[in-house]
Design a protein around this motif. Structure first.
Motif, mmCIF file in Angstrom:
data_model
loop_
_atom_site.group_PDB
_atom_site.id
_atom_site.type_symbol
_atom_site.label_atom_id
_atom_site.label_comp_id
_atom_site.label_asym_id
_atom_site.label_seq_id
_atom_site.Cartn_x
_atom_site.Cartn_y
_atom_site.Cartn_z
ATOM 1 N N GLY A 105 0.820 -1.203 0.000
ATOM 2 C CA GLY A 105 0.000 0.000 0.000
ATOM 3 C C GLY A 105 0.846 1.242 0.000
ATOM 4 O O GLY A 105 2.064 1.212 -0.169
ATOM 5 N N GLY A 106 0.191 2.360 0.192
ATOM 6 C CA GLY A 106 0.889 3.621 0.261
ATOM 7 C C GLY A 106 0.950 4.324 -1.084
ATOM 8 O O GLY A 106 0.748 3.731 -2.138
ATOM 9 N N ILE A 107 1.212 5.602 -1.045
ATOM 10 C CA ILE A 107 1.330 6.426 -2.238
ATOM 11 C C ILE A 107 2.807 6.692 -2.485
ATOM 12 O O ILE A 107 3.497 7.225 -1.624
ATOM 13 N N TYR A 108 3.284 6.312 -3.635
ATOM 14 C CA TYR A 108 4.693 6.501 -3.936
ATOM 15 C C TYR A 108 4.868 6.666 -5.441
ATOM 16 O O TYR A 108 3.966 6.340 -6.225
ATOM 17 N N ALA A 109 6.005 7.189 -5.843
ATOM 18 C CA ALA A 109 6.289 7.438 -7.248
ATOM 19 C C ALA A 109 6.983 6.235 -7.865
ATOM 20 O O ALA A 109 7.922 5.685 -7.287
ATOM 21 N N VAL A 110 6.528 5.835 -9.040
ATOM 22 C CA VAL A 110 7.096 4.701 -9.752
ATOM 23 C C VAL A 110 7.841 5.207 -10.983
ATOM 24 O O VAL A 110 7.267 5.900 -11.834
ATOM 25 N N ASP A 111 9.109 4.884 -11.075
ATOM 26 C CA ASP A 111 9.925 5.248 -12.229
ATOM 27 C C ASP A 111 9.742 4.191 -13.304
ATOM 28 O O ASP A 111 10.198 3.059 -13.170
ATOM 29 N N VAL A 116 8.476 11.409 -16.748
ATOM 30 C CA VAL A 116 7.974 11.687 -15.399
ATOM 31 C C VAL A 116 7.758 10.364 -14.679
ATOM 32 O O VAL A 116 7.683 9.295 -15.301
ATOM 33 N N LYS A 117 7.665 10.432 -13.364
ATOM 34 C CA LYS A 117 7.316 9.275 -12.558
ATOM 35 C C LYS A 117 5.801 9.267 -12.341
ATOM 36 O O LYS A 117 5.174 10.323 -12.234
ATOM 37 N N TRP A 118 5.244 8.081 -12.251
ATOM 38 C CA TRP A 118 3.798 7.920 -12.125
ATOM 39 C C TRP A 118 3.438 7.403 -10.732
ATOM 40 O O TRP A 118 4.147 6.575 -10.163
ATOM 41 N N ALA A 119 2.349 7.898 -10.199
ATOM 42 C CA ALA A 119 1.913 7.503 -8.862
ATOM 43 C C ALA A 119 1.483 6.042 -8.832
ATOM 44 O O ALA A 119 1.042 5.474 -9.834
ATOM 45 N N ASP A 184 -5.825 21.768 -10.050
ATOM 46 C CA ASP A 184 -5.280 20.447 -10.339
ATOM 47 C C ASP A 184 -5.585 19.523 -9.168
ATOM 48 O O ASP A 184 -5.099 19.728 -8.056
ATOM 49 N N ALA A 185 -6.395 18.482 -9.392
ATOM 50 C CA ALA A 185 -6.831 17.600 -8.301
ATOM 51 C C ALA A 185 -5.668 16.888 -7.634
ATOM 52 O O ALA A 185 -5.696 16.624 -6.428
ATOM 53 N N ALA A 186 -4.630 16.566 -8.397
ATOM 54 C CA ALA A 186 -3.456 15.899 -7.820
ATOM 55 C C ALA A 186 -2.688 16.845 -6.917
ATOM 56 O O ALA A 186 -2.316 16.495 -5.788
ATOM 57 N N THR A 187 -2.429 18.043 -7.389
ATOM 58 C CA THR A 187 -1.665 19.017 -6.606
ATOM 59 C C THR A 187 -2.393 19.406 -5.328
ATOM 60 O O THR A 187 -1.798 19.443 -4.243
ATOM 61 N N VAL A 188 -3.681 19.684 -5.440
ATOM 62 C CA VAL A 188 -4.443 20.146 -4.280
ATOM 63 C C VAL A 188 -4.604 19.051 -3.243
ATOM 64 O O VAL A 188 -4.479 19.287 -2.037
ATOM 65 N N ASN A 189 -4.860 17.821 -3.681
ATOM 66 C CA ASN A 189 -5.126 16.739 -2.731
ATOM 67 C C ASN A 189 -3.872 16.093 -2.175
ATOM 68 O O ASN A 189 -3.874 15.621 -1.035
ATOM 69 N N TRP A 190 -2.784 16.076 -2.930
ATOM 70 C CA TRP A 190 -1.570 15.388 -2.490
ATOM 71 C C TRP A 190 -0.435 16.332 -2.163
ATOM 72 O O TRP A 190 0.468 15.964 -1.420
ATOM 73 N N GLY A 191 -0.446 17.532 -2.743
ATOM 74 C CA GLY A 191 0.609 18.493 -2.446
ATOM 75 C C GLY A 191 1.941 18.112 -3.056
ATOM 76 O O GLY A 191 2.040 17.262 -3.944
ATOM 77 N N GLY A 192 3.004 18.730 -2.535
ATOM 78 C CA GLY A 192 4.344 18.451 -3.027
ATOM 79 C C GLY A 192 4.466 18.756 -4.506
ATOM 80 O O GLY A 192 3.926 19.745 -5.006
ATOM 81 N N SER A 193 5.164 17.901 -5.222
ATOM 82 C CA SER A 193 5.349 18.097 -6.661
ATOM 83 C C SER A 193 4.361 17.293 -7.493
ATOM 84 O O SER A 193 4.480 17.239 -8.727
ATOM 85 N N TRP A 194 3.375 16.677 -6.852
ATOM 86 C CA TRP A 194 2.382 15.900 -7.581
ATOM 87 C C TRP A 194 1.505 16.819 -8.437
ATOM 88 O O TRP A 194 1.132 17.903 -8.023
ATOM 89 N N SER A 289 -11.264 9.534 -13.342
ATOM 90 C CA SER A 289 -10.175 9.243 -12.409
ATOM 91 C C SER A 289 -8.995 10.175 -12.668
ATOM 92 O O SER A 289 -8.849 10.729 -13.769
ATOM 93 N N VAL A 290 -8.150 10.297 -11.655
ATOM 94 C CA VAL A 290 -6.915 11.078 -11.773
ATOM 95 C C VAL A 290 -5.750 10.224 -11.273
ATOM 96 O O VAL A 290 -5.783 9.714 -10.149
ATOM 97 N N ARG A 291 -4.730 10.069 -12.118
ATOM 98 C CA ARG A 291 -3.483 9.410 -11.717
ATOM 99 C C ARG A 291 -2.368 10.468 -11.793
ATOM 100 O O ARG A 291 -2.134 11.042 -12.840
ATOM 101 N N SER A 292 -1.684 10.683 -10.698
ATOM 102 C CA SER A 292 -0.720 11.776 -10.586
ATOM 103 C C SER A 292 0.639 11.414 -11.168
ATOM 104 O O SER A 292 0.992 10.246 -11.300
ATOM 105 N N VAL A 293 1.412 12.463 -11.476
ATOM 106 C CA VAL A 293 2.795 12.312 -11.896
ATOM 107 C C VAL A 293 3.654 13.309 -11.111
ATOM 108 O O VAL A 293 3.154 14.257 -10.512
ATOM 109 N N CYS A 294 4.960 13.081 -11.132
ATOM 110 C CA CYS A 294 5.908 14.015 -10.552
ATOM 111 C C CYS A 294 7.250 13.819 -11.231
ATOM 112 O O CYS A 294 7.469 12.820 -11.924
ATOM 113 N N LYS A 295 8.161 14.746 -11.048
ATOM 114 C CA LYS A 295 9.496 14.633 -11.605
ATOM 115 C C LYS A 295 10.378 13.765 -10.711
ATOM 116 O O LYS A 295 10.203 13.718 -9.513
#
Length: 295
Positions: A105-111, A116-119, A184-194, A289-295
């Motif tokens: 479980g958990g929310i993490y970035a997958v390279d 970009v990395k995908w949630a 942006d639903a990802a940025t607002v709900n998860w914060g950080g660089s998402w 649905s929304v799937r987040s990304v980050c650098k």
């Protein structure tokens, strides 16, 4: 002098990410610690270990654990966790019925080997197979009814758009074509660089990855395998139209952050079912649905 007893019956049950992800779970006592070993058939995130004693379960605090837990792990054998049971149970375990549960479980970035990395999971979810929440494009909270009459960025109709508009036929022109962070639903709900992926980033995911229709923990969707062999799972979460959830379990639709500039009443997304994956667009008021990304 206090005597310590560690008595346990070797019954160990893994939490299965999919039918074969966590296998060959076993345990042994080494000195004053219990060592739990397990194998992984694919890369995943092991978030925690639960202990069930005489039918009562609780999460083992990470301070009592060392090794392959609370981290993103590569597939392999003999993943190892050391459990300082005497620090957790001052007098040791005095039971013949102990079960350890390995949980993903958990929310993490997958390279995936992309730009970009995908949630690991959808916004509103905590596990890859959970559907998560549904959002109208440019809105940051789920709701009960998805319609132009309830849409934030208009005055009740498709031709009264108040933000993200490229044509006066649709409303107030501002020529914005990518969502601001505040919308942006990802940025607002998860914060950080998402953030939400752009249309180009979804196109990259579609074109450079292998998509395999499968089940994960009994949930249908796509395993998306990147050029480097790492993967994410996109569940077939369906979508919201008015107050109805449609195509759940058979199809998925995931918003990008990119407006369709030729028709600002629409935005780009990726849509799929068991037989196709496609870049498409839909009316902004629909809930996807929304799937987040980050650098």
């Amino acid at each position: 002098m206090r005597k310590y007893f560690i008595l346990f019956f070797l019954l160990f049950v893994p939490y299965l990410l999919s039918a074969e992800t966590v296998t060959n779970v076993r345990a042994m006592q080494e000195g004053k610690k219990i060592v739990v070993l397990y194998d992984l058939s694919e890369d995943t995130y092991i978030s925690q270990i639960l202990i069930e004693v005489d039918g009562k379960s609780r999460v083992i605090p990470n301070k009592f654990l060392r090794g392959d837990v609370d981290k993103d792990l590569k597939a392999g054998v003999d993943k190892r966790v050391e459990y300082d049971v005497l620090a957790d149970y001052v007098d040791g375990l005095k039971s013949d019925n102990v079960v350890f549960v390995i949980e993903q479980g958990g929310i993490y970035a997958v390279d995936l080997g992309l730009s970009v990395k995908w949630a690991s999971c959808n916004v509103g979810a905590e596990k890859p197979e959970e559907y998560g929440d549904y959002f109208a494009w440019g809105e940051v909270k789920p709701k009960e009814d998805y319609d132009w009459s309830t849409y934030k960025h208009c005055r009740g109709s498709y031709d009264s758009i108040t933000k993200y508009c490229t044509s006066s036929s649709y409303g107030i022109v501002d020529n914005k074509t990518v969502l601001d962070p505040s919308d942006d639903a990802a940025t607002v709900n998860w914060g950080g660089s998402w953030r939400m992926p752009t249309d180009a980033e979804f196109t990259e995911l579609q074109e450079k990855c292998e998509w395999k229709w499968t089940k994960q923990n009994r949930v249908k969707g796509y395993k998306v395998i990147g050029p480097n062999g790492n993967s994410i799972f996109l569940p077939a979460a369906g979508f919201m139209f008015n107050s109805s959830l449609i195509s759940v379990g058979s199809g998925g639709t995931y918003w990008s952050s990119s407006l369709d500039a030729s028709n600002p009443g629409r935005a780009y997304l990726v849509t799929f079912n068991s037989s196709f994956v496609s870049r498409d667009y839909n009316s902004r008021y629909c809930g996807h649905s929304v799937r987040s990304v980050c650098k």
